[in-house]
Design an enzyme around this catalytic site. Sequence first.
Site, short mmCIF file in Angstrom:
data_model
loop_
_atom_site.label_atom_id
_atom_site.label_comp_id
_atom_site.label_asym_id
_atom_site.label_seq_id
_atom_site.Cartn_x
_atom_site.Cartn_y
_atom_site.Cartn_z
N SER A 82 2.47 15.38 6.00
CA SER A 82 1.99 14.62 4.79
C SER A 82 1.87 15.24 3.93
O SER A 82 1.80 16.52 3.73
CB SER A 82 0.59 13.95 5.07
N LYS A 96 -3.07 18.38 9.22
CA LYS A 96 -1.66 18.18 9.00
C LYS A 96 -1.14 19.62 8.50
O LYS A 96 -0.17 20.33 8.96
CB LYS A 96 -1.34 17.24 7.89
N TYR A 137 -8.78 15.46 7.90
CA TYR A 137 -7.44 14.90 8.34
C TYR A 137 -6.43 15.81 7.71
O TYR A 137 -5.34 16.11 8.34
CB TYR A 137 -7.18 13.32 7.95
C1 UD1 Z 1 -3.56 8.28 1.90
C2 UD1 Z 1 -3.90 9.82 2.37
C3 UD1 Z 1 -2.64 10.49 2.88
C4 UD1 Z 1 -1.88 9.57 3.97
C5 UD1 Z 1 -1.75 8.25 3.56
C6 UD1 Z 1 -1.09 7.51 4.69
C7 UD1 Z 1 -5.67 10.63 0.60
C8 UD1 Z 1 -5.90 11.48 -0.43
N1 UD1 Z 1 -4.18 10.53 1.15
O1 UD1 Z 1 -2.78 8.59 0.69
O2 UD1 Z 1 -3.01 11.92 3.29
O3 UD1 Z 1 -1.02 10.29 4.54
O4 UD1 Z 1 -2.95 7.75 2.97
O5 UD1 Z 1 -2.05 7.09 5.49
O6 UD1 Z 1 -6.43 9.83 1.22
N2 UD1 Z 1 -5.67 2.15 -4.00
C9 UD1 Z 1 -6.43 1.07 -4.71
N3 UD1 Z 1 -7.03 0.05 -3.96
C10 UD1 Z 1 -6.94 0.02 -2.70
C11 UD1 Z 1 -6.26 0.93 -1.86
C12 UD1 Z 1 -5.77 2.05 -2.52
O7 UD1 Z 1 -6.30 0.93 -6.08
O8 UD1 Z 1 -7.73 -0.84 -2.05
C13 UD1 Z 1 -4.90 2.98 -4.67
C14 UD1 Z 1 -5.59 4.32 -4.21
O9 UD1 Z 1 -6.46 4.76 -5.02
C15 UD1 Z 1 -4.20 5.15 -4.56
C16 UD1 Z 1 -3.04 4.38 -4.04
O10 UD1 Z 1 -3.66 3.02 -4.13
O11 UD1 Z 1 -4.12 5.61 -5.95
C17 UD1 Z 1 -2.56 4.48 -2.58
O12 UD1 Z 1 -3.66 4.74 -1.76
P1 UD1 Z 1 -3.42 4.71 -0.11
O13 UD1 Z 1 -2.60 3.48 0.26
O14 UD1 Z 1 -4.63 4.87 0.22
O15 UD1 Z 1 -2.63 6.04 0.07
P2 UD1 Z 1 -3.09 7.61 -0.51
O16 UD1 Z 1 -4.38 7.85 -0.99
O17 UD1 Z 1 -2.09 7.97 -1.32
#
Ligand code: UD1
Length: 349
Positions: free
Chosen positions: A127, A156, A152
């Site tokens: 990842s 990785k 987690y």
């Molecule tokens: C996360 C994990 C990553 C993992 C990936 C796939 C972390 C730091 N990283 O990535 O290791 O491989 O998931 O499972 O946790 N967001 C919102 N509202 C929401 C959900 C998300 O604003 O309800 C935003 C988050 O703050 C982020 C972006 O959307 O900026 C993407 O979030 P998300 O899909 O959870 O992925 P990551 O956090 O990038």
Amino acid sequence: MKILVTGGAGYIGSHTIIDIIENTNHEVISIDNFSNSNEDTFDRIEKITGKRVKNYNLDLTAYKSLKEKFFDVEKDIDGIIHFAALKAVGESVEKPVLYYHNNLNSLINLLKCVQKYSVKHFIFSSSCTVYGNVLKQPVTEESPTQNAESPYGYTKLVGENILKDFSLSISEFNAISLRYFNPVGAHISGQNGELPTGRPNNLVPVVTQFASGWINELTVHGDDYGTRDGTAIRDYIHVSDIAHAHVLALEYLSKSFGELRYDVFNLGTGIGVTVFEVFEAFEKSAGLKLDYNIGPRRSGDVECIYADNKKARTKLKWMPKYTIEDAMKTAWIWQQELNLIRDDMVRPE
Ligand code: UD1
């Protein structure tokens, strides 16, 4: 080749099996204990490809049964694509031992079997989390890795290191770690996609479930980042593009056998997209308006990360073909399917 896919009923595993069946002559067998997936996935794979994939319901952390019930039965495995792992960041903070036990012991057991049964090739699901919070974007494979923010993420990073050390220690074997950025979307048929159990945390399933009324709030985790619209930037890569990269990586491992021992590749589009831009892509694809609210930053989130994917493009000859709009469109079609088949997934808030 005869290929073992672990976690074959999972999100990326199932799409990879579809790609293997559609684009190669490899024989593919799965090991999945359905700890975070569903047996129906094999029906969906069959519906899409016309092929029934054999699955062994085994726990990879149990070495003896893995050996006796799989490797002693299925002789001559040429390659392993190892997806099976726990992947919820928040849960890993609450249950670190579970994550270290599951993700690391399953990898170690598979590598013991690689040695014992002379498996030649191995692909590990890694990842972009291994890069941590890097200021310089896009990240290349040479960007330094950092201590992960969560157990987690740490599994990785450690998993990559275990695989690298192992690859360099034995001959007649080679391996690749693929560093996924943010996998999203569903199969183009709309017949296979992510099956999140419980309330999802990742952005795209949150958006599609919110739009379907399964969850009643859509919160942006912070709009005060130093980005073009204040929301965090990620590299959203279609799951079918990720799946195809595994087929190409197998080809690359097989061609470079005897020369290459170990390598790592970024799998991202190379394009950074903000949370608001994801919303726009969804609204365009679904013809709906999202009524969101702004919340505080989520702890552990980085401001911005996207891939330099030149290495995968050059060496694996990989070219992602789907856009963020394609990803949102397919995720939305898949959500309609989920609305029909998984009413039991609705969780009261
Ligand atoms: C996360 C994990 C990553 C993992 C990936 C796939 C972390 C730091 N990283 O990535 O290791 O491989 O998931 O499972 O946790 N967001 C919102 N509202 C929401 C959900 C998300 O604003 O309800 C935003 C988050 O703050 C982020 C972006 O959307 O900026 C993407 O979030 P998300 O899909 O959870 O992925 P990551 O956090 O990038």
